[in-house]
Write an enzyme that holds these catalytic residues in place. Structure first.
Site, PDB file in Angstrom:
ATOM      1  N   LYS A  72       0.827  -1.212   0.000  1.00  0.00           N
ATOM      2  CA  LYS A  72       0.000   0.000   0.000  1.00  0.00           C
ATOM      3  C   LYS A  72       0.863   1.266   0.000  1.00  0.00           C
ATOM      4  O   LYS A  72       0.397   2.336  -0.379  1.00  0.00           O
ATOM      5  CB  LYS A  72      -0.961  -0.016   1.179  1.00  0.00           C
TER       6      LYS A  72
HETATM    7  C1  LIG Z   1      -4.627  -4.372   1.051  1.00  0.00           C
HETATM    8  C2  LIG Z   1      -3.824  -5.603   0.973  1.00  0.00           C
HETATM    9  C3  LIG Z   1      -4.091  -6.619   0.034  1.00  0.00           C
HETATM   10  C4  LIG Z   1      -5.274  -6.575  -0.898  1.00  0.00           C
HETATM   11  O1  LIG Z   1      -5.131  -5.632  -1.937  1.00  0.00           O
HETATM   12  P1  LIG Z   1      -6.416  -5.155  -2.743  1.00  0.00           P
HETATM   13  O2  LIG Z   1      -5.919  -4.071  -3.640  1.00  0.00           O
HETATM   14  O3  LIG Z   1      -7.395  -4.651  -1.718  1.00  0.00           O
HETATM   15  O4  LIG Z   1      -6.943  -6.326  -3.482  1.00  0.00           O
HETATM   16  C5  LIG Z   1      -3.243  -7.723  -0.003  1.00  0.00           C
HETATM   17  N1  LIG Z   1      -2.213  -7.839   0.838  1.00  0.00           N
HETATM   18  C6  LIG Z   1      -1.929  -6.893   1.760  1.00  0.00           C
HETATM   19  C7  LIG Z   1      -0.788  -7.101   2.678  1.00  0.00           C
HETATM   20  C8  LIG Z   1      -2.716  -5.739   1.854  1.00  0.00           C
HETATM   21  O5  LIG Z   1      -2.428  -4.820   2.794  1.00  0.00           O
END
Ligand SMILES: *Cc1c(COP(=O)(O)O)cnc(C)c1O
Length: 463
Positions: free
Chosen positions: A121
């Site tokens: 993120k």
């Molecule tokens: C948010 C997140 C995901 C999922 O990603 P999306 O874009 O919501 O599908 C997967 N792994 C981690 C560690 C995350 O923080």
């Protein structure tokens, strides 16, 4: 020069969604970025998708990540932002590495876990924060309010730290975050403030929503930084191009596996394919929340409510918010409640996308097996991705070049790793010393009147 790319709402053809009128205008990227969501609660999508030539893609080999980011995001932004400024934003966003770790043959793990909060993120949040810093109205401050139950809050908070003209308040439920997460949220400092709310995640979200729709707070110029902002999707298109260029033999395709929750990360890959990246198959494994794989198989969509609590907790989603954008790209419409208004072209979806649900049991087995066999350490989200890729290859036969994403650092899940592997994962630099960091949240009850008083007394509106 081609026509400028504009953005419209996925709800533009729906009458009477929650009593609001469909929003039929198109807006610029800057407007979509600062608004977050369209006024009719739809998601902004671009009205055309730029192409990147194959020659330009393979020229990225051995180039720094920033070059890939400039090529891919520039294709969307060139008409709205000066190339020199965009370069500076990008270089400032990505001062860390993107390891491509070989597992066996030409099957790789792309580690997106080297940012300041050790989660993928960081990629989206850091660039979005700097884009907001650029596009904001310079005559007033911008106040970001985020409700979070964990990783998103710290990624967003870290991303905005030190960005001029923008202040951030993060609301989190006092009893629903881990000690480590609390530490991460409370110690960001500078222009980022954490509020520990005596309530649940839903209470935090309600407080934020009420503040956004409170006309007497209009002077505070609020914005959200949540995952449906197109400004968070755009940076997530880049690393697919980067990985392909580093690993490809000329002309071949690639299979990419993206562990998925709200589908924002996988959406970046879907756009990358439409821009010209030769993605043979987009594999979208989920945890036990299997509403999407059931939909691809059976053709009928039904959200899962409530969602199931699984080991890969950042993917515990029963109705992915970015499904609306996937449907849109395949000619369908689904609203925020999960109701399908127009069916997408499911045959086209099946041709491009594969999805499978991975149980917690399989996730644990995968973490153990991948370590025992290859010496590669995965955490639960990355393991869902890798196992999903294995299932795909077992079913459809081998494909030479495959990349699976690791979306968080294993050190964020020490208990699971110790239990399964008997070792303590090494802590990345970004997480070192976190337990000694200083900082304190402000504790507030889940009460709008008191929250509003806090906002009026503490938030700044002028420059
Ligand atoms: C948010 C997140 C995901 C999922 O990603 P999306 O874009 O919501 O599908 C997967 N792994 C981690 C560690 C995350 O923080």
């Amino acid at each position: 020069m081609e026509n400028k790319i504009l953005y419209y709402s996925t709800n533009r053809n729906l009458d009477n969604i929650n009593g609001s009128l469909p929003f039929r205008r198109k807006v610029t990227f800057g407007e979509a970025l600062l608004q977050g969501q369209a006024p009719d609660e739809g998601l902004y999508v671009p009205d055309s998708i730029p192409r990147i030539s194959y020659e330009d893609i393979i020229l990225l080999k051995d180039k720094p990540y920033a070059e890939a980011a400039l090529l891919v995001t520039g294709a969307f932004l060139n008409d709205e932002i000066d190339a020199g400024i965009l370069r500076k934003i990008i270089e400032d966003s990505y001062p860390f590495t993107i390891p491509l770790q070989k597992v066996f043959d030409r099957k790789y793990i792309m580690r997106l876990d080297r940012g300041p909060t050790a989660s993928f993120k960081d990629f989206a949040a850091r660039m979005m924060a700097r884009l907001m810093g650029h596009f904001r109205d310079r005559s007033r401050r911008l106040n970001v309010l985020v409700a979070t139950s964990g990783d998103t809050g710290s990624a967003v908070g870290e991303a905005f730290r030190g960005i001029e003209g923008i202040d951030v308040n993060i609301l989190y439920p006092h009893d629903e975050v881990s000690e480590r997460q609390k530490k991460q949220l409370d110690t960001i400092g500078d222009n980022v403030r954490s509020l520990s709310i005596n309530g649940k995640f839903d209470d935090c979200q309600d407080l934020v929503k009420q503040a956004f729709s409170d006309p007497s707070l209009g002077h505070l110029n609020f914005t959200s930084a949540n995952s449906i902002n197109f400004g968070r999707i755009l940076p997530q298109m880049v690393y697919y191009f980067y990985a392909y260029a580093q690993l490809c033999q000329k002309g071949e395709g690639i299979v990419i596996s993206v562990p998925s929750g709200n589908f924002g990360n996988a959406l970046g890959c879907e756009y990358a394919r439409r821009m010209g990246l030769p993605v043979e198959k987009l594999v979208m494994p989920t945890n036990e929340n299997d509403e999407f794989s059931r939909f691809l198989k059976e053709g009928e969509y039904e959200r899962l409510s409530p969602s199931l609590a699984c080991l890969s907790n950042a993917m515990n989603v029963g109705h992915p918010s970015n499904l609306a954008r996937f449907f849109e790209l395949y000619g369908g419409t689904v609203d925020r409640t999960g109701k399908v208004h127009v069916h997408p072209d499911i045959e086209a979806m099946r041709k491009n996308i594969y999805s499978v649900s991975i149980s917690d049991e399989e996730t644990k087995k995968c973490i153990k097996k991948t370590y025992d066999r290859y010496g590669v350490i995965l955490e639960p989200h990355g393991a869902v991705g890798w196992r999903g890729l294995e299932v795909y290859l077992e079913q459809y036969g081998d494909f030479p070049l495959c990349v699976s994403l690791e979306t968080a650092h294993p050190a964020k899940f020490p208990d699971e790793i110790v239990e399964l592997l008997g070792i303590m994962p090494e802590v990345p630099d970004s997480m070192k010393g976190i337990d000694e960091r200083k900082g304190k949240s402000l504790e507030l009850p889940a009460d709008y009147k008191i929250f509003k008083e806090y906002l009026i007394d503490n938030l700044k509106s002028g420059v």
